[in-house]
Design an enzyme around this catalytic site. Structure first.
Site, mmCIF file in Angstrom:
data_model
loop_
_atom_site.group_PDB
_atom_site.id
_atom_site.type_symbol
_atom_site.label_atom_id
_atom_site.label_comp_id
_atom_site.label_asym_id
_atom_site.label_seq_id
_atom_site.Cartn_x
_atom_site.Cartn_y
_atom_site.Cartn_z
ATOM 1 N N SER A 138 0.846 -1.186 0.000
ATOM 2 C CA SER A 138 0.000 0.000 0.000
ATOM 3 C C SER A 138 0.879 1.233 0.000
ATOM 4 O O SER A 138 2.037 1.187 0.458
ATOM 5 C CB SER A 138 -0.890 0.013 1.258
ATOM 6 N N TYR A 151 -2.809 -1.378 10.241
ATOM 7 C CA TYR A 151 -2.784 -1.657 8.806
ATOM 8 C C TYR A 151 -1.534 -1.046 8.180
ATOM 9 O O TYR A 151 -0.800 -1.719 7.432
ATOM 10 C CB TYR A 151 -4.040 -1.093 8.152
#
Length: 246
Positions: A138, A151
């Site tokens: 990400s 996350y």
């Protein structure tokens, strides 16, 4: 990475980025196996596509990973491309008292899940021509958001793990990192229509163009993620963090 003639295993392929890329790889002439936790989503994703198949798999569960990879080996799987895409992103309030169950699930799914998949499938991958591992991280691996600290941390860890893996497997398995920006999917509530996020089809088309470059870049970076990826290089960390956490 060659673009056709592969047998690809895509975790988290029932929806979102995984589904979009699985369809595009299938359309190019690859056999694609997708996994996920929701049978209806998997069945919908493979409908009308004879070169796609689906299996239930929760990568948070190490025993399920072991059983699944044993099944692949026993059935003579020819998988030569593993795409570790499955992930979860619960939003967190780091200041609120909590039991950390969500944080534990994120670590198990986003970090230990891919590591376990690689560990169990490595012997099969090494026995196939043109083997590839793709780890989906990400933009938040490089600049985090305080709304999803665990996350962000797992994606940073997967970036580091991927760099190490690339060196360890040099000359044996091609190792690629795909780092998406914010994309309009159902990863978090309301994200599928969130203004400023990249439309899913636009993202997937751009990703496939990057995969087709020869040689394949070790990092697949669409234009929208580059401000996060290169913030330290460009001296824009404070601005990017302010934008992500506004």
């Amino acid at each position: 990475m060659k673009m056709t003639g592969n047998t690809i295993l895509m975790t988290g392929g029932g929806s979102g980025i995984g589904r979009a890329l699985a369809h595009r790889f299938c359309d190019l002439g690859n056999d694609v196996i997708i996994t996920g936790r929701r049978r209806p989503a998997l069945d919908e994703a493979i409908a009308g596509r004879p070169r796609m198949s689906a299996h239930l798999l929760d990568v948070e569960d190490p025993e399920a990973i072991l059983d699944f990879t044993r099944h692949l080996a026993a059935t003579g799987s020819k998988i030569n491309v593993l795409i570790n895409n499955a992930g979860i992103m619960p939003l967190e309030d780091a200041l609120a008292p909590r039991d950390l169950a969500d944080a534990k699930a994120v670590i198990e799914t986003n970090l230990l899940g891919p590591i376990r998949m690689i560990d169990k499938l490595l012997p099969q991958l090494l026995g196939q021509p043109d083997p590839v591992i793709v780890n989906v991280t990400s933009g938040l691996a490089f600049q985090p958001t305080a709304r999803a600290p665990t996350y962000s941390a797992t994606k940073a860890a997967m970036h580091s793990y991927t760099v190490s893996l690339r060196f360890a497997l040099k000359g044996k398995i091609e190792v690629i990192e795909l780092a998406p920006p914010g994309v309009q999917t159902d990863l978090t509530p309301g994200q599928a229509t969130r203004e400023g996020y990249q439309p899913l089809d636009e993202f997937a088309d751009e990703v496939m163009r990057l995969f087709a470059i020869l040689p394949t870049p070790p990092e697949i970076l669409v234009e929208r993620v580059k401000p996060l990826r290169f913030a330290e290089r460009d001296g824009t960390v404070d601005q990017v963090l302010a934008m992500l956490n506004s």
